[in-house]
Scaffold this active site. Structure first.
Site, PDB file in Angstrom:
ATOM      1  N   PHE A  27      14.398 -31.028  39.045  1.00  0.00           N
ATOM      2  CA  PHE A  27      13.104 -30.171  39.338  1.00  0.00           C
ATOM      3  C   PHE A  27      12.849 -29.384  37.991  1.00  0.00           C
ATOM      4  CE2 PHE A  27      11.566 -26.086  40.828  1.00  0.00           C
ATOM      5  CZ  PHE A  27      10.565 -26.473  41.484  1.00  0.00           C
ATOM      6  N   GLU A  63      21.898 -36.672  38.724  1.00  0.00           N
ATOM      7  CA  GLU A  63      22.514 -35.805  39.968  1.00  0.00           C
ATOM      8  C   GLU A  63      22.062 -36.392  41.206  1.00  0.00           C
ATOM      9  OE1 GLU A  63      22.629 -31.584  37.476  1.00  0.00           O
ATOM     10  OE2 GLU A  63      20.976 -31.899  38.831  1.00  0.00           O
ATOM     11  N   THR A  83      20.175 -35.816  21.630  1.00  0.00           N
ATOM     12  CA  THR A  83      19.942 -34.499  21.467  1.00  0.00           C
ATOM     13  C   THR A  83      21.363 -33.709  20.709  1.00  0.00           C
ATOM     14  OG1 THR A  83      20.602 -33.901  23.687  1.00  0.00           O
ATOM     15  CG2 THR A  83      18.206 -34.437  23.160  1.00  0.00           C
ATOM     16  N   GLY A 114      19.059 -30.220  16.154  1.00  0.00           N
ATOM     17  CA  GLY A 114      17.848 -30.845  16.656  1.00  0.00           C
ATOM     18  C   GLY A 114      18.471 -32.171  17.263  1.00  0.00           C
ATOM     19  N   ASP A 119      19.038 -18.016  26.799  1.00  0.00           N
ATOM     20  CA  ASP A 119      19.869 -18.618  27.797  1.00  0.00           C
ATOM     21  C   ASP A 119      19.578 -20.364  27.436  1.00  0.00           C
ATOM     22  OD1 ASP A 119      21.012 -19.718  30.012  1.00  0.00           O
ATOM     23  OD2 ASP A 119      19.754 -18.743  31.098  1.00  0.00           O
ATOM     24  N   ASP A 151      16.769 -30.170  29.822  1.00  0.00           N
ATOM     25  CA  ASP A 151      15.841 -30.669  30.803  1.00  0.00           C
ATOM     26  C   ASP A 151      14.129 -30.388  30.281  1.00  0.00           C
ATOM     27  OD1 ASP A 151      17.886 -31.530  32.511  1.00  0.00           O
ATOM     28  OD2 ASP A 151      17.717 -29.334  33.389  1.00  0.00           O
TER      29      ASP A 151
END
Length: 314
Positions: free
Chosen positions: A41, A137, A227, A232, A261, A267
């Site tokens: 999501f 997931e 990543t 970077g 955060d 994602d």
């Protein structure tokens, strides 16, 4: 409008923030918040807010968590394709320190009920997709079905092999055009495939030539985007598939950010990369990575996962 299809998880996130992460057996005081998440999501919201029409294929429970997903998908204009489940909607417990570091525990719930048959039944959505993005997931057969549908329809098949403890079979990698691990996931993938694994400071500390060779071992036919957090990312292409880039490998520096955060930053990167690839198919791959890097940096300046995804256009 070019479309991104994301197949994967939805979770209701429960977030506790404290000065530092608790040690085993320790109780700390902190702040609590809840909101939408799940790698699938988060990536779907990022792709949509980065400018691409987006379809999200998932499994949801018939509970308040499922209703939250439906409401949010409608609000962002995401085409939601949900498999019904008798299980509760997925959940995640997230522990966050003041530096933005986190530890996460996931309860799969309804996410475990996403099937290959349900994925295959969304043939019309795959027919419209320029990029198909998946994570781990959700059950592997459903994820493999999504990648296979992408290949069959001529879409780019993009695998984010997260979380790090998920099993990644050889067929998943073979069916992927682009794979986007972080350093921990990259090392695990190499070890499970019997290859050499980075040690010490991690993959990001290796010379470019050595890191490129490891990427070619992992995905000989495609592109690896490794990543590296604040360092970077590193891009490695197969020599005959440079996707408009001049070189087979290079680094892209992280964009500056005032970090609040880091939950969901990976994602954000993946969703924005998929959106940019769909929206600008003739642009060099480096331009897509640059956009995704800046988008991910912006996502760290707000608390939350899906809710922190910036509303930008690619």
């Amino acid at each position: 409008m070019p479309r991104v299809l994301v197949a994967g998880s939805f979770n209701v996130d429960h977030v506790w923030t404290a000065a530092r992460l608790p040690h085993p057996g320790e109780t700390l005081g902190g702040r609590y918040a809840t909101g939408p998440g799940g790698k699938g999501f988060n990536q779907a919201v990022a792709a949509r807010r980065a400018g691409a029409d987006t379809t999200f294929v998932c499994a949801l429970g018939g509970d308040a968590g499922g209703e939250l997903a439906r409401d949010l998908a409608r609000g962002d204009g995401i085409d939601l394709r949900e498999a019904p489940s008798a299980a509760p909607t997925g959940t995640a417990g997230i522990y966050l320190d003041e530096a933005g570091n986190n530890s996460i525990v996931i309860g799969a719930g309804a996410n475990a009920d996403l099937t290959a048959d349900f994925v295959a039944a969304q043939a019309d959505a795959f027919a419209d997709a320029a990029v198909v993005l998946v994570q781990l997931e959700s059950p592997a057969p459903a994820i493999l079905a999504a990648l296979q549908r992408a290949r069959a329809g001529g879409a780019l098949a993009m695998l984010n092999p997260a979380p790090a403890n998920a099993e990644v079979g050889a067929e998943l990698l073979a069916t992927s055009d682009i794979v986007t691990p972080n350093e921990t996931e990259f090392a695990g993938l190499l070890e499970r495939r019997g290859g050499r694994s980075p040690s010490g400071a991690g993959a990001g500390a290796l010379p470019d030539a050595q890191l490129h060779a490891l990427c070619r071992e992992l995905l000989p036919h495609g592109t690896v985007v490794l990543t590296l957090g604040g360092a970077g990312c590193f891009v490695s292409h197969a020599d005959d598939r440079r996707r408009g880039d001049a070189g087979s490998c290079y680094r892209v520096a992280a964009a500056p950010a005032t970090v609040v955060d880091t939950t969901g930053a990976g994602d954000a990167f993946n969703g924005a990369l998929a959106a940019s690839l769909a929206l600008r198919p003739t642009a060099p791959f480096a331009a897509h990575v640059d956009f995704a890097t800046r988008y991910a940096a912006a996502s760290t300046e707000r608390e939350g996962a899906a809710a922190a995804m910036p509303r930008l256009t690619a």
